[in-house]
Design a protein around this motif. Structure first.
Motif, mmCIF file in Angstrom:
data_model
loop_
_atom_site.group_PDB
_atom_site.id
_atom_site.type_symbol
_atom_site.label_atom_id
_atom_site.label_comp_id
_atom_site.label_asym_id
_atom_site.label_seq_id
_atom_site.Cartn_x
_atom_site.Cartn_y
_atom_site.Cartn_z
ATOM 1 N N ALA A 1 -19.247 -5.352 6.331
ATOM 2 C CA ALA A 1 -17.905 -5.019 5.853
ATOM 3 C C ALA A 1 -17.901 -3.682 5.125
ATOM 4 C CB ALA A 1 -17.394 -6.110 4.917
ATOM 5 N N VAL A 2 -16.765 -3.017 5.199
ATOM 6 C CA VAL A 2 -16.471 -1.845 4.383
ATOM 7 C C VAL A 2 -15.232 -2.185 3.569
ATOM 8 C CG1 VAL A 2 -15.791 0.571 4.358
ATOM 9 C CG2 VAL A 2 -17.457 -0.231 6.042
ATOM 10 N N ILE A 3 -15.356 -2.092 2.250
ATOM 11 C CA ILE A 3 -14.270 -2.485 1.360
ATOM 12 C C ILE A 3 -13.730 -1.245 0.664
ATOM 13 C CG2 ILE A 3 -13.595 -3.931 -0.592
ATOM 14 C CD1 ILE A 3 -16.011 -5.719 0.044
ATOM 15 N N THR A 4 -12.450 -1.010 0.819
ATOM 16 C CA THR A 4 -11.773 0.091 0.142
ATOM 17 C C THR A 4 -10.661 -0.488 -0.730
ATOM 18 O OG1 THR A 4 -10.288 0.372 2.035
ATOM 19 C CG2 THR A 4 -12.271 1.733 1.989
ATOM 20 N N GLY A 5 -10.013 0.388 -1.485
ATOM 21 C CA GLY A 5 -8.927 -0.064 -2.356
ATOM 22 C C GLY A 5 -9.402 -0.189 -3.790
ATOM 23 N N GLU A 6 -8.629 0.356 -4.703
ATOM 24 C CA GLU A 6 -9.054 0.401 -6.103
ATOM 25 C C GLU A 6 -9.044 -0.968 -6.758
ATOM 26 O OE1 GLU A 6 -10.449 3.171 -6.330
ATOM 27 O OE2 GLU A 6 -9.409 3.612 -4.471
ATOM 28 N N SER A 7 -8.369 -1.944 -6.135
ATOM 29 C CA SER A 7 -8.365 -3.290 -6.701
ATOM 30 C C SER A 7 -9.755 -3.898 -6.743
ATOM 31 C CB SER A 7 -7.433 -4.207 -5.898
ATOM 32 O OG SER A 7 -6.097 -3.798 -6.031
ATOM 33 N N PHE A 8 -10.651 -3.444 -5.855
ATOM 34 C CA PHE A 8 -11.994 -4.035 -5.839
ATOM 35 C C PHE A 8 -12.707 -3.777 -7.162
ATOM 36 C CE2 PHE A 8 -16.554 -3.797 -5.391
ATOM 37 C CZ PHE A 8 -16.836 -5.032 -4.808
ATOM 38 N N THR A 9 -12.826 -2.514 -7.551
ATOM 39 C CA THR A 9 -13.546 -2.191 -8.787
ATOM 40 C C THR A 9 -12.821 -2.734 -9.999
ATOM 41 O OG1 THR A 9 -14.683 -0.260 -7.894
ATOM 42 C CG2 THR A 9 -14.314 -0.297 -10.261
ATOM 43 N N ARG A 10 -11.499 -2.668 -9.997
ATOM 44 C CA ARG A 10 -10.760 -3.199 -11.141
ATOM 45 C C ARG A 10 -10.993 -4.702 -11.295
ATOM 46 N NH1 ARG A 10 -5.113 -0.123 -9.674
ATOM 47 N NH2 ARG A 10 -5.917 2.012 -9.901
#
Length: 312
Positions: A95-104
Motif C-alpha cells: 500500500a501507499v498511503i497519502t493524506g495528512e489525516s494519516f500522520t495527524r
C-alpha cells in the motif's frame, strides 16, 4: 495483488479503534526502527524519514516534509507525508498511503494511548496550547479516551487561530473556547496538550496543579521544546520511546544538560506501559508523556489503515 492506494483523508477512522490498534501493536513489540532527519540550511524546514521492520510481518517507511511556515502564509499544512507499506514475508509493496489525516491520526492516537494509561479517569478540563493542523485531531482523540472531559480551552500565540478552531468545533456535551492567557488555561486544566513547533517553552511548571497529565507533542529536534525545566522536574516522566525522546527532543536533551533531570528519570516507555508497567501512582501526581513519534508507530498505524481500507 495490486498495490492499494489509500487516501487517509477519505477514511473515517474511529479514534478508539486506532488507539486500540496501537496498544495491540505495542504488545507485540516495536521491532527494528531507524530515523533520518534532514534540515534545510538556515531554515526550519526539514525532511523526516521513519523506517520500521517487524520481521516476518511487515516493513514500511514514511517520508514527511515539515515546513512550519506553511500555515502562516496560506501554503497548506505544515506537514505533508507519504507512507509505503511492504509485506514482511516477500517484500511485496502492499500500500501507499497519502493524506495528512494519516500522520495527524497516528500522532493523536499515540498521545491518546498515553493519556488512557496516565491521565486521571475523572479529568474534566483539557487545555490545548497550539491551534495548528494537529490540534483538532488531538482534541478529538483525547476526548475519546477521556469522555469525562467537559471543557476544552485553546490557546495560541495568534489568538485568531485559537478562536477559529474553537468556533469550528462542535462536540456534544463539551464546552470549547479560545483563551488569551496560556497560564490561566493551564492552571485550570486536568490535561495539558502542547502541539506547537516552539523553540522556547510555552508551558511552565509552576502553572501545573497537582494531578495534571501533560502531553508534549510538538518538538522533534534538540533545539525545539515546549515545556520548561520546572515542568520536567515536577513530573513523573513517560515517553513513547526512550531512544527518540532522549536523543532528539529538546525538553529532555536540554533539561538533562541543565541537570534538571536525568535519563534514568524516565519511568517507562509506551510498550512497557501497555504491558502493565506502573503509571500514575496517585490522584495528585503530575504525569508527563512525550510523544516523539517513530517508524514503529507509523508501521502499526499503516497496517491498521490498510486493514480498514482493504476491500472485503
Amino acid at each position: 495483488m495490486a498495490i492499494l492506494a489509500i487516501d487517509a483523508d477519505a477514511l473515517a477512522v474511529d479514534p478508539l479503534w486506532l488507539v486500540e490498534q496501537l496498544r495491540l501493536g505495542h504488545l507485540k513489540g516495536i521491532g527494528e526502527v531507524e530515523r533520518l532527519l534532514m534540515t534545510e540550511p538556515d531554515s526550519a524546514n526539514s525532511l523526516l524519514t521513519w523506517v520500521a521492520w517487524r520481521p516476518g510481518e511487515a516493513l514500511g517507511a514514511k517520508l514527511a516534509a515539515v515546513f512550519p511556515g506553511n500555515e502562516g502564509r496560506d501554503a497548506g499544512p505544515n506537514i505533508r507525508s507519504v507512507v509505503v507499506l511492504f509485506d514482511g514475508q516477500d517484500g511485496r509493496p502492499e500500500a501507499v498511503i497519502t493524506g495528512e489525516s494519516f500522520t495527524r491520526a497516528k500522532t493523536a492516537a499515540d498521545s491518546a494511548l498515553g493519556a488512557s494509561l496516565l491521565a486521571r479517569p475523572d479529568a474534566e478540563t483539557l487545555a490545548v496550547l497550539g491551534a495548528g493542523a494537529q490540534a483538532e485531531t488531538q482534541i478529538r482523540y483525547l476526548l475519546a479516551v477521556r469522555p469525562s472531559l467537559r471543557r476544552v480551552a485553546i490557546w495560541n500565540r495568534s489568538g485568531d487561530k485559537a478562536r477559529s478552531l474553537a468556533a469550528g468545533l462542535a462536540i456534544s456535551g463539551v464546552e470549547i473556547a479560545a483563551i488569551e492567557d496560556a497560564e490561566a488555561a493551564v492552571r485550570a486544566a486536568d490535561i495539558v496538550s502542547c502541539v506547537t513547533a516552539s523553540a522556547t517553552p510555552v508551558l511552565h511548571g509552576h502553572w501545573l496543579k497537582p494531578g495534571t497529565h501533560v502531553d508534549l507533542v510538538g518538538s522533534f529536534t534538540p533545539e525545539m521544546r515546549e515545556a520548561d525545566d520546572e515542568t520536567m522536574r515536577r513530573s513523573r516522566l513517560f515517553v513513547d520511546t526512550r531512544r527518540f525522546t532522549l536523543e532528539g527532543c529538546g525538553e529532555f536533551t536540554q533539561a538533562i544538560a541543565a541537570g534538571a533531570i536525568a535519563a534514568a528519570d524516565v519511568v517507562a516507555e509506551l510498550a512497557e506501559l501497555c504491558a502493565g508497567a506502573a503509571g500514575r501512582r496517585s490522584a495528585d501526581e503530575i504525569t508527563l508523556f512525550k510523544n516523539a513519534g517513530g517508524g514503529h508507530l507509523d508501521l502499526m498505524a499503516a497496517r491498521a489503515f490498510l486493514a480498514f481500507a482493504r476491500p472485503g
